[in-house]
Scaffold this active site. Structure first.
Site, PDB file in Angstrom:
ATOM      1  N   LYS A  35      -5.514 -19.113  -8.316  1.00 20.58           N
ATOM      2  CA  LYS A  35      -6.496 -19.353  -7.223  1.00 20.58           C
ATOM      3  C   LYS A  35      -7.367 -17.734  -7.066  1.00 20.58           C
ATOM      4  CE  LYS A  35      -2.361 -17.013  -5.603  1.00 20.58           C
ATOM      5  NZ  LYS A  35      -1.088 -17.554  -6.178  1.00 20.58           N
ATOM      6  N   GLY A  74       1.480 -24.638  -4.100  1.00 14.14           N
ATOM      7  CA  GLY A  74       2.669 -25.458  -5.428  1.00 14.14           C
ATOM      8  C   GLY A  74       2.789 -26.589  -5.881  1.00 14.14           C
ATOM      9  N   LYS A  83      -6.375 -19.271  -0.776  1.00 10.82           N
ATOM     10  CA  LYS A  83      -6.197 -21.299  -1.094  1.00 10.82           C
ATOM     11  C   LYS A  83      -7.135 -21.434   0.203  1.00 10.82           C
ATOM     12  CE  LYS A  83      -1.227 -19.935  -2.329  1.00 10.82           C
ATOM     13  NZ  LYS A  83      -0.219 -19.700  -2.015  1.00 10.82           N
ATOM     14  N   ILE A 119       3.158 -29.278  -4.218  1.00 14.47           N
ATOM     15  CA  ILE A 119       2.764 -29.812  -3.151  1.00 14.47           C
ATOM     16  C   ILE A 119       1.249 -30.657  -3.794  1.00 14.47           C
ATOM     17  CG2 ILE A 119       1.551 -30.478  -0.810  1.00 14.47           C
ATOM     18  CD1 ILE A 119       3.779 -28.148   0.001  1.00 14.47           C
ATOM     19  N   GLY A 168       7.240 -20.775  -6.686  1.00 18.29           N
ATOM     20  CA  GLY A 168       8.256 -21.146  -7.871  1.00 18.29           C
ATOM     21  C   GLY A 168       8.327 -21.607  -9.171  1.00 18.29           C
ATOM     22  N   ASP A 219      -3.923 -14.197  -0.268  1.00 20.88           N
ATOM     23  CA  ASP A 219      -3.057 -14.773  -0.880  1.00 20.88           C
ATOM     24  C   ASP A 219      -3.720 -16.414  -0.191  1.00 20.88           C
ATOM     25  OD1 ASP A 219      -1.445 -16.087  -3.466  1.00 20.88           O
ATOM     26  OD2 ASP A 219      -1.025 -17.311  -1.142  1.00 20.88           O
ATOM     27  N   VAL A 265       5.507 -19.699 -14.219  1.00 17.22           N
ATOM     28  CA  VAL A 265       4.863 -21.264 -14.790  1.00 17.22           C
ATOM     29  C   VAL A 265       4.892 -21.151 -15.815  1.00 17.22           C
ATOM     30  CG1 VAL A 265       3.318 -22.106 -13.767  1.00 17.22           C
ATOM     31  CG2 VAL A 265       3.606 -20.162 -12.732  1.00 17.22           C
TER      32      VAL A 265
END
Ligand SMILES: NC(=O)c1ccc[n+]([C@@H]2O[C@H](COP(=O)([O-])OP(=O)(O)OC[C@H]3O[C@@H](n4cnc5c(N)ncnc54)[C@H](OP(=O)(O)O)[C@@H]3O)[C@@H](O)[C@H]2O)c1
Length: 438
Positions: A112, A142, A213, A144, A311, A209, A21
């Site tokens: 997160k 990500g 979130k 969104i 990504g 994960d 990132v």
């Protein structure tokens, strides 16, 4: 036509982390510098880029001269205006974010794990006390634009439920299991070969994960402080291709869902588990590594946000949006809206109601079905439909139940496990999304 004038102000941005990132963010800051300056109101200069290993390979666009291994010194540099944390994990990310906020510097992060940790609550409180932004659009789903949509566009909405496919790795695996009939281990190996799953996939496939979130979503959508560790979490490792086949036969698709749901007046149910989703539900069509979040509000009705949940570049896009917001807010002497949070009052899982599919391997002999059905009845669970298949050595029974309390289902399973003709209690999967309001 004249273009917007270039701003006079320059703000210095510390970038902590230059992995997937971070490197993508540095690329965006370089290649879109002029547009970002116009949009944010200031030129964004990279003050430094903190990394772990100066000699690690980097994309060509990363300026070597800006790299440093002293993240603490970079954050403490008095000429730095904004800090972007893209290291991940709790330490040193947590202390670095704390130092920046304490010094009155806005922070943008995609972390997160940090936000869903007990420290995450303390950091949000610190940001509010210091009157600075702590923005984290990229931490959930990500690219969104979910956090901003919930925090700003839907701020007046009484949200009933938020359900999301927020982990691309597991969605890829479940899509392949459903569509190709492949089994879990072979699809996991394929996902690893494609770079869609880590070499150690535990955090993804065990649901941790997604749980982090879900905890963040509980805060953004409902104003409750919930820690990732408090989220009920069941992963996908126990599922097989036969579960995907059962789903298909009954008109469902298997998904790993993060669910945050208002329950009663003051309680929230926050959970992550595999779910049978009706094929007609919008989430059922979300395939491969894509993410989507389905929001049900009392006035707005149903909304779904869909896109790339991970990504480097998609995630860096969300980070860039936050960076522009933080810059604008800093120049205007304001912060993004941060509604007050309350400690989460979580509904115990045993009280949550769902319909279920239950698979059993049993002896193929007279009276077994009646015995099994009686156990469901003993626990007030009503059977909606049942399918029986001879397997050669015995029989497989698959039950679909009506809505029942989780505690009653657990009691049923315990009793079934002790029933002599029951050879094995197989998968038990909750059915979700049949209660949509028209
Ligand atoms: N990747 C995604 O698709 C995605 C999606 C959503 C959110 N996120 C979140 O974004 C964050 C970054 O993820 P990523 O995939 O970019 O991670 P990554 O590729 O592992 O990069 C981490 C970076 O942090 C640096 N780093 C590690 N320890 C450090 C230290 N002590 N001091 C300074 N730098 C240090 C590493 O340096 P070296 O390069 O020298 O090793 C590396 O550049 C995480 O919070 C992650 O959860 C990622």
């Amino acid at each position: 036509m004249t273009s917007a004038p270039s701003p006079e102000r320059t703000l210095r941005v510390a970038v902590l982390g230059c992995g997937n990132v971070g490197a993508a963010l540095v690329g965006i800051l370089q290649s879109r510098a002029d547009a970002l300056a116009v949009q944010s109101g200031a030129h964004l200069d990279i003050a430094g880029i903190a990394v772990h290993d100066l000699d690690a390979p980097r994309p060509d666009h990363v300026p070597r001269g800006l790299l440093t291994t002293d993240a603490a010194a970079l954050v403490a540099d008095p000429t730095v205006d904004i800090v972007v944390e893209l290291i991940g994990g709790l330490d040193p990310a947590g202390p670095l974010v704390r130092t920046a906020l304490d010094a009155g510097r806005p922070v943008v992060t995609a972390n997160k794990a940090l936000l869903a940790s007990p420290d995450g609550v303390a950091l949000r409180t610190l940001a509010r006390e210091r009157g600075v932004d702590l923005l984290y659009e990229a931490a959930v789903a990500g690219a969104i634009p979910l956090v901003r949509a919930l925090r700003e566009s839907l701020t007046g909405e009484r949200i009933r439920r938020v359900m999301g496919i927020v982990n691309g790795t597991t969605n890829f695996i479940l899509t392949k299991m459903g569509e190709d009939g492949a089994d879990y281990p072979s699809v996991l190996a394929e996902a690893q070969a494609l770079g869609l799953a880590e070499r150690d996939p535990t955090a993804d496939v065990e649901g941790f994960d997604a749980a982090a979130k879900a905890a963040i979503l509980a805060g953004v959508a409902f104003g409750y402080d919930v820690a990732g560790d408090d989220v009920f979490c069941e992963g996908i490792t126990a599922l097989g291709s036969s579960d995907a086949a059962v789903a298909a036969r009954f008109g469902y698709v298997l998904k790993l869902l993060a669910i945050v749901e208002r329950s009663g007046d003051d309680q929230l149910s926050v959970r992550v588990h595999p779910a049978m989703v009706p094929v007609s539900h919008p989430l059922a069509g979300v395939r491969d590594a894509f993410n989507a979040v389905f929001i049900e509000g009392e006035a707005a009705g149903e909304l779904m946000l869909y896109g790339q949940g991970a990504g480097g570049l998609p995630t860096a896009s969300a980070v860039t949006g936050d960076l522009i917001d933080a810059t604008r807010n800093l120049l205007a002497g304001t912060t993004a809206p941060t509604p007050d949070r309350r400690p989460g009052r979580l509904r115990p899982l045993g009280e949550v109601r769902s319909a279920f599919t239950v698979s059993l391997e049993v002896d193929d002999s007279p009276g077994v079905l009646a015995q099994v059905a009686a156990v469901f009845g003993n626990h007030r669970i009503s059977i909606r439909t049942m399918e029986q298949e001879e397997t050669g050595e015995g029989a497989q029974l698959v039950f679909l139940t009506h809505q029942a309390r989780e505690a009653d289902m657990q009691g049923t399973l315990r009793e079934l496990g002790g029933l002599r003709p029951v050879r094995r209690v197989g998968s038990v999967v909750r059915i979700v999304g049949e209660d949509r309001r028209a």
